[in-house]
Each structure stands twice: as structure tokens, then as C-alpha cells.
Design a protein around this motif. Structure first.
Motif, PDB file in Angstrom:
ATOM      1  N   ASP A 195      -5.737   8.077  -1.396  1.00 48.25           N
ATOM      2  CA  ASP A 195      -5.423   9.043  -2.445  1.00 48.25           C
ATOM      3  C   ASP A 195      -6.581  10.011  -2.684  1.00 48.25           C
ATOM      4  O   ASP A 195      -6.367  11.215  -2.866  1.00 48.25           O
ATOM      5  CB  ASP A 195      -5.071   8.323  -3.748  1.00 48.25           C
ATOM      6  N   TYR A 196      -7.811   9.474  -2.714  1.00 45.63           N
ATOM      7  CA  TYR A 196      -8.965  10.354  -2.902  1.00 45.63           C
ATOM      8  C   TYR A 196      -9.170  11.265  -1.683  1.00 45.63           C
ATOM      9  O   TYR A 196      -9.390  12.461  -1.828  1.00 45.63           O
ATOM     10  CB  TYR A 196     -10.236   9.522  -3.126  1.00 45.63           C
ATOM     11  N   LYS A 201       0.832  -1.218   0.000  1.00 45.60           N
ATOM     12  CA  LYS A 201       0.000   0.000   0.000  1.00 45.60           C
ATOM     13  C   LYS A 201       0.855   1.252   0.000  1.00 45.60           C
ATOM     14  O   LYS A 201       0.586   2.205  -0.732  1.00 45.60           O
ATOM     15  CB  LYS A 201      -0.940   0.005   1.214  1.00 45.60           C
ATOM     16  N   LYS A 245     -15.490  -1.472  -5.320  1.00 47.14           N
ATOM     17  CA  LYS A 245     -14.493  -0.711  -6.096  1.00 47.14           C
ATOM     18  C   LYS A 245     -14.352  -1.290  -7.504  1.00 47.14           C
ATOM     19  O   LYS A 245     -14.278  -0.540  -8.498  1.00 47.14           O
ATOM     20  CB  LYS A 245     -13.148  -0.719  -5.380  1.00 47.14           C
ATOM     21  N   LYS A 250       3.383   2.260  -9.689  1.00 41.15           N
ATOM     22  CA  LYS A 250       2.178   1.557 -10.105  1.00 41.15           C
ATOM     23  C   LYS A 250       2.523   0.080 -10.183  1.00 41.15           C
ATOM     24  O   LYS A 250       3.426  -0.317 -10.918  1.00 41.15           O
ATOM     25  CB  LYS A 250       1.709   2.061 -11.468  1.00 41.15           C
ATOM     26  N   GLU A 253     -15.204   0.589 -11.162  1.00 40.22           N
ATOM     27  CA  GLU A 253     -14.180   0.724 -12.201  1.00 40.22           C
ATOM     28  C   GLU A 253     -14.612   0.049 -13.503  1.00 40.22           C
ATOM     29  O   GLU A 253     -14.414   0.591 -14.595  1.00 40.22           O
ATOM     30  CB  GLU A 253     -12.860   0.131 -11.704  1.00 40.22           C
ATOM     31  N   ARG A 304      -5.335   2.018  -0.685  1.00 37.40           N
ATOM     32  CA  ARG A 304      -4.466   3.028  -1.307  1.00 37.40           C
ATOM     33  C   ARG A 304      -5.299   4.063  -2.067  1.00 37.40           C
ATOM     34  O   ARG A 304      -5.066   5.265  -1.958  1.00 37.40           O
ATOM     35  CB  ARG A 304      -3.488   2.345  -2.261  1.00 37.40           C
ATOM     36  N   SER A 305      -6.294   3.593  -2.824  1.00 34.82           N
ATOM     37  CA  SER A 305      -7.121   4.521  -3.598  1.00 34.82           C
ATOM     38  C   SER A 305      -7.959   5.401  -2.667  1.00 34.82           C
ATOM     39  O   SER A 305      -8.161   6.591  -2.946  1.00 34.82           O
ATOM     40  CB  SER A 305      -8.024   3.769  -4.577  1.00 34.82           C
ATOM     41  N   ARG A 340     -16.542   7.184  -6.292  1.00 35.63           N
ATOM     42  CA  ARG A 340     -15.405   6.471  -5.677  1.00 35.63           C
ATOM     43  C   ARG A 340     -15.657   6.196  -4.190  1.00 35.63           C
ATOM     44  O   ARG A 340     -16.292   6.983  -3.490  1.00 35.63           O
ATOM     45  CB  ARG A 340     -14.118   7.273  -5.829  1.00 35.63           C
TER      46      ARG A 340
END
Length: 879
Positions: free
Chosen positions: A495-496, A381, A815, A388, A819, A491-492, A826
Motif C-alpha cells: 500500500d505504501y 493479503k 512494524k 479491514k 505503530e 499488505r502495508s 514505515r
């Protein structure tokens, strides 16, 4: 001049045992005494730099100096089992370090030390005798120094005594110190002394008469009268005490200085023992060249070019493929200056370190990906912050180690190396301390290269070992289908982040301040004076002395005003409710109204941290800030959610599992009545109240339903009659009857909980529906309270852990659906059983459908999983 250090083994071990907090290694061996002993010994040896070293031990239990005093042997306090098991290991350690151990049947360690000390003095050596026993002060001379260590939280302090120091502190010479002990006695050494003569009186007597014999001759002159008379009445006991206190400096122990020569302590045998004992700080003293070859990991080397890297990868691939192996590499991204990527390849002893200012680290990672490597990482993470990665091409050794033992505090490269690779490496803290990584790189580049090299190498080496261990524990699917994909979801979410309305936060803080001031005035009015409400000492005086409220428990620092004590006082006086509310609101203000502002970034969002390797049950935790701990029982606490708002053009969609843990309990227990109630979509708390209290369903009162709700949820957490009585403010007997009636109503629940405890005792761990294990060392504790705690954990962990697994599955699927459908909505937050989506306004219907489908179908249970979904323009409205 030569120097000898002589150590009183059992005395120092005993002192270290009580001075160092309990430590156990992974085998369950208590090691605090050994660890403390070694720290004391190494500190002294570093200071003294001796030519000779020896450690003396009593043979078995301490023996006394004369058989006529055998009756006193039985009065010596028994050695604790946790200390007793460390004695043979301590001797094994000393032998491995080539340090001479001396024992003599029929003699105590201090007799051996006294004899050796005198013999070394006779050949002209300086002597330091190390002991926690002040009896040895009688051995002090101008060349024999007695050193008495004191282990404190701040470290080890040592008192030093030559003969002049003994006289200065005790007003008697070392030989007179024997007579001093004979009079005043010593309970720890079973020296009875003379009743009624304490240290002060004994000192006056010996200063005046030099020894007990002369004092006895002049007993009539001694004051006070009681001391005078007791010296006569207990004269035989005084003489016996003097014999007991006198160290034999002529005991028949062999004096062989050659056998006591101080050599290099850091032997390969000692290294292996310290590995087993898990003493990382002591292992750091070993020269790495002295380590066994299999223990030597090479430092990283600086990468010169991409072409060099590609050639190394090609050679590595050929080698691994020729052996029929999966191509495995290890990577570690170093985020601090110097930022860069470390790559460990199986065919190369030295990993590469590629500084980010010179290389495109993503390109290097992509080379490994394109060649089909399985890449081992530590904390995927965090690595995703810079690179990436594809979840199908990575293995997270930290997550693997966590699943295998979720009770540990950390899962760094040094932990994985020790627990799974049989290697002991210095930790990041050991290497850098408080020095910045950049400074170490500039000034001690090899140390920095060791750190990044070890991180990459352990990540690579850990892949096969941990993969096999997970398969053996039947947790490989749990890892690959839940925990690894979850890391990418978290992780996403980080980030958001989540947007915060600063003006709303300020308004919330102002509202809290206004209410806090109201509460302060109410409290002052009821107390009849102004005082510091935040001072437990002042508050205790007001409540228990001035207002004379019950349940006052006075401690060394004043009365206890803990939440538990105040909850008991709620009905005693209105001031207590005001104080409890005041505490909640001041915490809200400091933690959220004031605290949140520091986490808001330039994008007006908070990017908190989510952790999946912290809790033993598998629940996700939240920090920086902790958004899972917002008080929701009081309206002002819930109102903090108003400051969290979606981006323009978006709304919040909040989905919350309804009673997921009770539903998991129904499924896992197989209780027919509980399952039927959920299948018929009935009010479970009302049904429980009806059946437990034998009341028709339509006549159940709100109080009965509330009490039944407390029982329902309490059962999940293995609540006791005492705990339930505290929650409901009823007697323990009533609470016990509630629980008994509950189990009569749902008999299979009782059978299930009992089975969970017995299974955990047999296996040593509990399991969730998905195979997640939670070790249960508490069940083997000799402490009743610890065992009871372990039984409650054994009941709860399978339920709470299964609920945690279910919501993780839901998060992953939600999630993925968002996607796959290329939606702009999100997932941004998870709080226990609740998911929060920041949804594009035109996607609300689709998002609601996805949440309901994925959450309700995350697991197949014998009862339906229900989800409550709400929308709103802020988190408060959505909840």
C-alpha cells in the motif's frame, strides 16, 4: 446404422505416455499415459457417438502369433516402469467407466480388434479401430476405418484410413500392406523383414507383384540386384515376417455386442477415480447432480438485505454454539465486476453474495467480527485490499496449504478442496476461460454464483482441516506467529509503495544507452564487422568461426552463446567481457530503465507485489516489478537505486543482516571454531582463508580471502568441487582440496550437513529452526542428477529457510514497534536480508534503534546477529 469404436489399449496408452509431459498425482503415481489416453478416447467418442465401445489389451507382455517365433519376443524393448505402473490403473479407469475390456491368452490386441472388426462389419455396423500401430491398416475396408492418433503439444490430430485411403497413401491395398511390412520389416513390432529392402523398394515390389510369393518367383527380375539376392537369401525370414505381420481375424474371442453397448461413462466410481488421479478437466464433464452428496457445494445466492444477513448469522451462531464449536464463517471478496462479498455460514447450504454496489461489504465483515467469528479467507493479503480484517480473527487457508506443501504452484479454492477436503472442483480458469467474470455473471449467472460460492465455502470448510493438519505437522506456531502476521505487513508495504524520481530514471536510461553504444562499437571493432549482437546465431559465428575461440558447442540452431559458455571465454579475448557487459546493460535498460516506468502510479510511487507462498524455502518474492533482482555486482546496476527516493521530509534507512546464513550455519551446526570466530567479531572469510590455506592471519592475501569467501558461501548451498572450480576458475582437484580443508577446519559443519541429508531421506522433508518443512521428493528419484540436487537442497533449505524466518520475524516486530510508538516512518521494502524504512527525518535515531534491536534480537542464536544500517536521500546512498 449402428457404429462400433474399438481401441488398441496398450498402443494408445504407449502413444499418450510419450506424447504427454510427465504428470504425477499427490500419491506420486505417474498419470500422463492415462490422461493422454482419456483425452484421445473422449475426443473420438465425442466425434463418433458410437453404439458399441471396447478396448483390447495384450495379455501381460505382448504375445506373438506363433511359438516358432518366440526367439523374437526377447528383443522387444522393455516397458518403462513409469508406463508399466499405469497399465492396471488404466484398466481400472475403463472398468469404472463401464467400458468393456477384452483380452485373450495367446493373442495380441490387434488380433482381437481384427476379429471384432470383421464381426461387427458382418452384422452391418460401421467400425472405427483406434490404434497407433499401422499394422492395423490391413484391416481397413469400406466400412472399417482405421484411426491413428498423433499427440502433439497443440493437441491430438487423427489420421483416418478406409481401404481407398490406404491405397492412396501407400500405393497398395490393405491386404497387400501385409506383404509390404513383410519385406521392409518393422523394428517396433520386431518384424525383421528382408535386409536391404526399405519402404521405397518394398513398395515398388508389391505394386508390381502384389505379394511376396509372386515376387519371390520373379526374384531374378527385381532391381536393384541386392534386393533381388536378399529376397532369395532371406526367403524364410520374409515368410516368417509375413506371418508376424498378419493379424488373425478369426481368433476365438467371444463376440457379445450386448456387453459392449456404450453407456453413460460418467459414473460415481469413475468420478472417485478421477479425483484420485487429479484430472480436473475430465471431472468438469460430470453432471453436478451425479456427484455424491458430500461433493455438492451449492452456488451462492444474492443477499436481499442486511437484516436477512443478521438473522442468518444469529441462527448460525446459535447452532455452532449449541454444538460447542468455534463460530467459523468463510468469506471471499470478488474484486472484479460484479464486485462483492461472498459469505459462507455453516448452517446455510447456500452462501450469500452481496454486490458492493448494493451493500457495505465492510459492514457485513464487521458483523462477523463483532460476533466473534473466526473467518476463513483465501489469500488474506489480497482480501485486505478491500476489507479491514483483524489478524486475530482470520484464518488464511492459502497460507496454511502452502506451509503444508510449499512445492505446489497454486493454493486456490480448487487446490485446497482437492488436497484437504477430498473434493474436486473446477478451477477459476475452467469456469471462466477467457470470458470476463462480468459477462459470465450476466449470461450464466449460476456459473458465476458457483465460483464465488465455492470460494467462500472452501475458505470456511478449510479452517478446521488445515488447523488440525498444521498442529499435526507442528507448524501451527509458524503459521500464527510468523506467516499470518507477515501477510498484514506485506499488505502495508504494498500500500505504501516506494517513490520513483522520473527524471532520475530518464537520466539513468540515457546513461545506459550511452554505455551500450560504446560497447557496441568496441564489439564491432574487435569482431571486424557489424552484426546483430542479440542474435545467438550471428554471435556464435563471429566467436567460434571467425575468431576461432574455444569451447564452441554447436547445436541444431547454431553455437551456444549462453552465459556459462561466455564465462569460460572471459580470459580468451576482450570481446567477451564487452559482450557480457552489453547483455547486462541491455537487460537493465529493458527491465528497469524502460520497464519501471509502466509501474509508476499517479502518486509517483511503485506499489509492487510481495508473495509469501511462492518459494519452497519460505523466502519472500517480489513481482510487478521484481525489486529483489537488481544487479549489484556492477556499478551501473547499483546506480538504478538512485531513482528510488523517499517522500519530502523523509529519508531512507536501510538495514542489512551481515552474513546471516553463515551465522545460522554456525548456530545449527554447533561448530565451535565457527561460533568462536563470530563471537570475537573477526573477519570470517579471512579466518577461513588463514586456516584453510595454512597462512598466518596477517599474511592472508586478498585472493585467498576471496576464495575462502566463495567456499564459505558455497558450503551453505551444498556446492560441489565442480561448482566451486567454475566459480573460482581453478581445477576441480584444487576445488575439492579447498572443500576438504574447509571441513577439516570446521568438522561439525560437515557432520551437520551430512545429518541434514540423512534426516531428509528418513523423514522425506527438511526443517528450519522454526519448524518450516520443505518436502524432498528429489531424494527418492531414480535419476542420479535429481538425487544429487535433492541432497544439496537438503543441506541448504534448513539454513536458507531459517534465515528467511528470522527476517520475517524482524519485519513483523519492526512494524509493530513503529505503530506502537505512533511513528510516521514505515517499512516499505524487503530484499532478501535487507529492510528499507522510509523514515520521517526527525525519527531517524528512533528508527535506527528499532531496526537494530528488532533485527538483532529476532532469534536467539549461539552467535550474534549483526546488522549494517545506513541512511541516505535515495536507496543508493542508504545502501
Amino acid at each position: 446404422m449402428s457404429k462400433a469404436v474399438l481401441i488398441d489399449g496398450l498402443s494408445i496408452l504407449n502413444r499418450a505416455f510419450y506424447g504427454v509431459p510427465d504428470l504425477t498425482n499427490s500419491e506420486g503415481l505417474h498419470t500422463n499415459g492415462i490422461y493422454g489416453f482419456l483425452n484421445i478416447m473422449l475426443k473420438i467418442l465425442d466425434e463418433e457417438q458410437p453404439n458399441y465401445v471396447a478396448v483390447a489389451f495384450d495379455v501381460s507382455a505382448p504375445t506373438f502369433r506363433h511359438k516358432m517365433f518366440e526367439e523374437y519376443k526377447g528383443t522387444r524393448k522393455a516397458m518403462p516402469e513409469e508406463l508399466r505402473q499405469q497399465v492396471p490403473v488404466m484398466k481400472e479407469v475403463l472398468e469404472a467407466m463401464d467400458i468393456k475390456i477384452l483380452e485373450k491368452e495367446g493373442y495380441e490386441a490387434d488380433d482381437i480388434l481384427g476379429t471384432l472388426g470383421r464381426r461387427f462389419e458382418e452384422i452391418g455396423a460401421e467400425v472405427s479401430i483406434i490404434s497407433g500401430d499401422r499394422d492395423l491398416l490391413q484391416l481397413a475396408t469400406d466400412k472399417i476405418k482405421i484411426r491413428i492418433p498423433k499427440t502433439k503439444m497443440t493437441g491430438t490430430e487423427i489420421e483416418d484410413y478406409y481401404s481407398k485411403d490406404v491405397e492412396e497413401k501407400y500405393q497398395v491395398t490393405p491386404s497387400e500392406f501385409i506383404d509390404l511390412k513383410a519385406l521392409m520389416g518393422d523394428a517396433s513390432d520386431n518384424i525383421p523383414g528382408v535386409p536391404g529392402i526399405g519402404e521405397k523398394t518394398a513398395t515398388k515390389i508389391i505394386v508390381a507383384y502384389k505379394n511376396i510369393e509372386t515376387a519371390h518367383e520373379h526374384a531374378s527380375e527385381i532391381k536393384p540386384k541386392k534386393a533381388s539376392q536378399n529376397l532369395v537369401d532371406y526367403w524364410e525370414q520374409a515368410k516368417m515376417s509375413k506371418v508376424l505381420a498378419t493379424i488373425d481375424t478369426q481368433c476365438p474371442v467371444e463376440f457379445d455386442p450386448g456387453a459392449m453397448v456404450f453407456k453413460d461413462m460418467y459414473t460415481s466410481k469413475a468420478y472417485l477415480l478421477f479425483k484420485r488421479l487429479e484430472f480436473k478437466n475430465i471431472i468438469a464433464r460430470f453432471d453436478k447432480d451425479a456427484l455424491p452428496k458430500e461433493e455438492r457445494l451449492s452456488p451462492a445466492v444474492l443477499l436481499k438485505s442486511v437484516e436477512e444477513f443478521e438473522q442468518a448469522v444469529k441462527e448460525d451462531l446459535e447452532g455452532q454454539k449449541s454444538r460447542g464449536e468455534q463460530a467459523v464463517a468463510g468469506i471471499y471478496y470478488h474484486p472484479q465486476k460484479p464486485e462483492g462479498l461472498c459469505v459462507s455460514l455453516a448452517s446455510r447450504p447456500e452462501p450469500y453474495f452481496a454486490p458492493a454496489e448494493q451493500f457495505d461489504c465492510q459492514k457485513l465483515a464487521d458483523i462477523l467480527k463483532n460476533e466473534g467469528y473466526l473467518v476463513g479467507v483465501m489469500d488474506v493479503k489480497e482480501t485486505l485490499s478491500w476489507l479491514k480484517l483483524d489478524k486475530d480473527g482470520v484464518f488464511d487457508t492459502s497460507i496454511g496449504a502452502y506451509l503444508l506443501n510449499p512445492l505446489k504452484d497454486s493454493y486456490g479454492y480448487d487446490d485446497v478442496a482437492r488436497d484437504y477436503l477430498g473434493m474436486t472442483l473446477p478451477s477459476e480458469k475452467d469456469i471462466f476461460g477467457k470470458t470476463s467474470h462480468e459477462t459470465v455473471f450476466l449470461e450464466q449467472q449460476e456459473r458465476f454464483m458457483e465460483f464465488v460460492g465455492w470460494s467462500g465455502a472452501v475458505a470456511r470448510r478449510g479452517v478446521s482441516v488445515l488447523t488440525q493438519a498444521l498442529e499435526n505437522a507442528k507448524m501451527d506456531k509458524l503459521y500464527s506467529e510468523i506467516e499470518l502476521p507477515l501477510a498484514f505487513v506485506l499488505r502495508s508495504m504494498e500500500d505504501y509503495g516506494i517513490r520513483v524520481e522520473k527524471e532520475e530514471l530518464k537520466a539513468y536510461g540515457d546513461a545506459l544507452v550511452s554505455r551500450i553504444h560504446e560497447l557496441e562499437e568496441n564489439i564491432y571493432d574487435l569482431a571486424g564487422e557489424r552484426f546483430n549482437i542479440n542474435s545467438p546465431k550471428q554471435l556464435g559465428v563471429i566467436l567460434f568461426e571467425k575468431m576461432r575461440l574455444p569451447y564452441g558447442k554447436k547445436t541444431k540452431t547454431g553455437y551456444s552463446t549462453s552465459a556459462e559458455v561466455l564465462e569460460k571465454l572471459r580470459s580468451e579475448d576482450p570481446i567477451v567481457n564487452f559482450i557480457l557487459e552489453y547483455r547486462q546493460l541491455t537487460k537493465l535498460k529493458s527491465t528497469y530503465a524502460d520497464g519501471l516506468e509502466g509501474y509508476i502510479r499517479e502518486d509517483c510511487r511503485i506499489h509492487g507485489k510481495f508473495h509469501q507462498t511462492i518459494t519452497a524455502t519460505g523466502r519472500i518474492s517480489s513481482t510487478e516489478p521484481n525489486l529483489q533482482n537488481i544487479p549489484i555486482r556492477m556499478e551501473l546496476g547499483r546506480l538504478i537505486r538512485k531513482v528510488f527516493v523517499p517522500e519530502d521530509g523523509y529519508v531512507f534507512v536501510d538495514a542489512d543482516y551481515s552474513q546471516i546464513e553463515l551465522r545460522v550455519l554456525a548456530h545449527m551446526s554447533g561448530d565451535e571454531q565457527l561460533i568462536q570466530a563470530y563471537k570475537e567479531d573477526q573477519d570470517i572469510h579471512k579466518i577461513t582463508a588463514s586456516q584453510v590455506f595454512h597462512t598466518p592471519l596477517d599474511q592472508v592475501t586478498p585472493l585467498q580471502r576471496r576464495n575462502a569467501k566463495a567456499v564459505n558461501f558455497g558450503i551453505v548451498y551444498g556446492i560441489s568441487s565442480f561448482g566451486l572450480s567454475q566459480d573460482l576458475s581453478i581445477t576441480r582437484k584444487e576445488a575439492g582440496e579447498y572443500i576438504e580443508k574447509y571441513f577439516q577446519t570446521y568438522p561439525q559443519v560437515k557432520e551437520f550437513l551430512d545429518r541434514m541429508v540423512s534426516d531428509a531421506k528418513e523423514k522425506g522433508y527438511s526443517e528450519t529452526m522454526f519448524g518450516r518443512r520443505r518436502p524432498m521428493p528429489e531424494l527418492k528419484s531414480s535419476n542420479f542428477m535429481q538425487r544429487s540436487f535433492g541432497e544439496r537442497i537438503a543441506m541448504n533449505s534448513p539454513i536458507q529457510g531459517s534465515a528467511a524466518d528470522i527476517i520475517k520475524i524482524a519485519m513483523i516486530r519492526v512494524k509493530e514497534r513503529l505503530e506502537v510508538l505512533h511513528l510516521k516512518s514505515r517499512l516499505i521494502l524487503q530484499v532478501h536480508d535487507e529492510l528499507l524504512i522510509e523514515a520521517k527525518a526527525e525519527e531517524i535515531e528512533n528508527v535506527t534503534k528499532i531496526l537494530r534491536e528488532e533485527m538483532e534480537n529476532a532469534a536467539r542464536l549461539s552467535v550474534p546477529l549483526e546488522v549494517d544500517i545506513h541512511t541516505g536521500k535515495n536507496w543508493y546512498e542508504a545502501k
